[in-house]
Scaffold this motif. Structure first.
Motif, PDB file in Angstrom:
ATOM      1  N   LYS A  78       0.831  -1.205   0.000  1.00 22.63           N
ATOM      2  CA  LYS A  78       0.000   0.000   0.000  1.00 22.63           C
ATOM      3  C   LYS A  78       0.864   1.253   0.000  1.00 22.63           C
ATOM      4  CE  LYS A  78      -3.926  -2.143   2.373  1.00 22.63           C
ATOM      5  NZ  LYS A  78      -4.802  -2.096   3.573  1.00 22.63           N
ATOM      6  N   HIS A  79       1.902   1.253   0.822  1.00 25.28           N
ATOM      7  CA  HIS A  79       2.774   2.421   0.882  1.00 25.28           C
ATOM      8  C   HIS A  79       3.605   2.559  -0.392  1.00 25.28           C
ATOM      9  CE1 HIS A  79       2.093   3.820   4.973  1.00 25.28           C
ATOM     10  NE2 HIS A  79       1.976   2.551   5.335  1.00 25.28           N
ATOM     11  N   MET A  80       3.873   1.462  -1.070  1.00 25.25           N
ATOM     12  CA  MET A  80       4.647   1.540  -2.305  1.00 25.25           C
ATOM     13  C   MET A  80       3.816   2.143  -3.444  1.00 25.25           C
ATOM     14  SD  MET A  80       6.826  -1.451  -4.184  1.00 25.25           S
ATOM     15  CE  MET A  80       7.930  -1.547  -2.780  1.00 25.25           C
ATOM     16  N   LEU A  81       2.516   1.876  -3.438  1.00 32.53           N
ATOM     17  CA  LEU A  81       1.660   2.349  -4.527  1.00 32.53           C
ATOM     18  C   LEU A  81       1.030   3.707  -4.239  1.00 32.53           C
ATOM     19  CD1 LEU A  81      -0.224  -0.908  -5.602  1.00 32.53           C
ATOM     20  CD2 LEU A  81       1.795   0.137  -6.631  1.00 32.53           C
ATOM     21  N   VAL A  82       0.713   3.969  -2.991  1.00 32.32           N
ATOM     22  CA  VAL A  82      -0.017   5.191  -2.626  1.00 32.32           C
ATOM     23  C   VAL A  82       0.930   6.129  -1.891  1.00 32.32           C
ATOM     24  CG1 VAL A  82      -2.003   6.104  -1.364  1.00 32.32           C
ATOM     25  CG2 VAL A  82      -2.141   3.843  -2.462  1.00 32.32           C
ATOM     26  N   PRO A  83       0.994   7.393  -2.318  1.00 30.34           N
ATOM     27  CA  PRO A  83       0.217   8.044  -3.391  1.00 30.34           C
ATOM     28  C   PRO A  83       0.948   8.129  -4.731  1.00 30.34           C
ATOM     29  CG  PRO A  83       1.257   9.716  -2.056  1.00 30.34           C
ATOM     30  CD  PRO A  83       1.717   8.398  -1.503  1.00 30.34           C
TER      31      PRO A  83
END
Length: 450
Positions: free
Chosen positions: A182-187
């Protein structure tokens, strides 16, 4: 034992020892390979490659812009050097940006990430405002800045994504958050898709492809898992297929890959005449300024298809030289990204290298008939100030990062002026004298020593 003529006994000579076998004759190719390897491993190799390679590409690009744009300028009732003068002015401004970027500390580069992103998004949205945005060749991606000058904000979107994405991923890596998808994709991915959406509103799919390549480069450097990487790639590929299928112009460009005939309604005219220009160049070309295709047969001879005019006038030798310069630039960028310990430097250097390399491959692949015509310029080479300015700033980033390597800093600190310092300048060992051709020694020589 018989005496000698002088009456002295003969001197017995020691038996001669067999000569020790000398070293085998070294292969000249191996010796040359060893010397080249030592040169590649020097601390300042990447610095000189980036600085020299980008300077040569820019200078050769100015020469080819002047040669390829004369006929187009005269057809528009303009002076023959009109496009060259505009490109030369952009190169001067770009050189100032390159110098400034190469001298900025890394902290300042990171501080500029958010302002550049905000400015790029604002200008890209401003393009869609009626009366402000301009349409060029069917793409609504330009803003008039007064007189003959125009600005393409999407070119600055590439630089914005590189700087902002590198700063974002570096901060997340410091907090050890990149292990979570999640942290790799967002934001990162949503912001990149927002930039892609603003670009595609104007219909410029070529720039969107470059922006997508930068996004994938950043995810690759961040260590995205294979499943995550494949998922994002699948979504991007699906969107690309939909955009191509829904546009007759893009489908026609896709059908011109490998074409050797203009086809019905001359739909592949530009692609075929680009091949004609390359084929007529031969080994060493027809000579600088002697291109035939630029006399109205080849559209966009000084912008997207300047590589074809280079092949016609400078031949295979000229095109291979340009290709070698871009390969050296790409190698140097990869080396800078691979040798640094700073995560921001690694992501930013990798993003810039992906940007320039991908754009060069797409442009040259389209001219060679191996890829569809995407309408992207050759970095540092083609005509266009909007593309040249952010690219030269990005080259300044690479130069700053190459100088900031620990080994490079040490090598630069150890370099001494060729003719020494001025008299009276005191160092750690007292005043330094001017270097001369004759060496002085403080060792006392014995009598009779020469």
């Amino acid at each position: 034992m018989p005496g000698s003529r002088t009456g002295r006994p003969p001197v017995r000579r020691a038996p001669e020892r067999p000569a020790a076998p000398g070293p085998a004759h070294e292969n000249p190719l191996l010796r040359l390979h060893a010397r080249a390897r030592r040169a590649w491993d020097r601390p300042l190799t990447a610095y000189y490659l980036i600085l020299g390679g980008s300077a040569l590409i820019t200078v050769l690009g100015l020469v080819m812009v002047y040669s390829a744009s004369q006929i187009t300028a005269l057809q528009l009732s303009l002076p023959g050097s009109y496009f060259f003068r505009k490109q030369f002015l952009a190169a001067l401004i770009g050189a100032a940006l390159l110098f400034a970027a190469s001298r900025m500390p890394v902290k300042l580069h990171r501080a500029l990430a958010y302002p550049i992103l905000a400015g790029a998004v604002f200008l890209m949205a401003l393009v869609q405002v009626p009366g402000i945005g301009m349409s060029v060749n069917g793409n609504q991606n330009w803003i008039s800045v007064g007189g003959p000058f125009q600005l393409q904000p999407s070119e600055f979107g590439k630089l914005a994504l590189v700087l902002w994405g590198a700063d974002l991923l570096a901060r997340k890596q410091d907090k050890r958050l990149l292990t979570q998808w999640k942290h790799m994709l967002v934001p990162l991915v949503p912001v990149a898709f927002m930039l892609l959406g603003l670009i595609m509103l104007g219909g410029d799919m070529g720039t969107a492809i470059i922006l997508t390549a930068i996004l994938f480069g950043l995810l690759w450097l961040a260590g995205a898992p294979t499943r995550l990487f494949a998922g994002v790639l699948s979504v991007a590929a699906l969107l690309g297929v939909i955009l191509i299928k829904t546009s007759a112009n893009r489908m026609a460009r896709l059908a011109c890959i490998g074409a050797t005939d203009p086809g019905p309604n001359d739909s592949c005219w530009q692609a075929v005449h680009g091949i004609y220009a390359l084929a007529s160049g031969g080994l060493f070309g027809s000579g600088l300024g002697a291109s035939v295709e630029k006399w109205g047969q080849l559209p966009e001879a000084h912008t997207d298809f300047i590589f074809a005019v280079t092949g016609e006038e400078l031949g295979l030798a000229g095109t291979l030289s340009v290709l070698a310069l871009f390969a050296a630039l790409g190698y140097a960028g990869i080396r800078v990204a691979g040798r640094t310990e700073d995560p921001f430097v690694r992501y930013a250097a990798g993003g810039v290298t992906t940007w320039i390399t991908a754009q060069a491959v797409i442009n040259m692949g389209a001219v060679l008939g191996l890829l569809p015509i995407a309408g992207v310029p050759l970095p540092l080479f083609s005509y266009g100030g909007s593309a040249l300015l952010p690219t030269m700033f990005a080259i300044g980033l690479l130069i700053a990062f190459a100088r900031d390597e620990p080994a490079a800093r040490a090598a630069l600190a150890m370099r001494q002026p060729r003719f020494g310092k001025k008299r009276g300048a005191r160092g750690p060992q007292g005043p330094r004298r001017w270097n001369t051709m004759r060496r002085r020694t403080s060792v006392v020589r014995t009598s009779g020593e020469r």
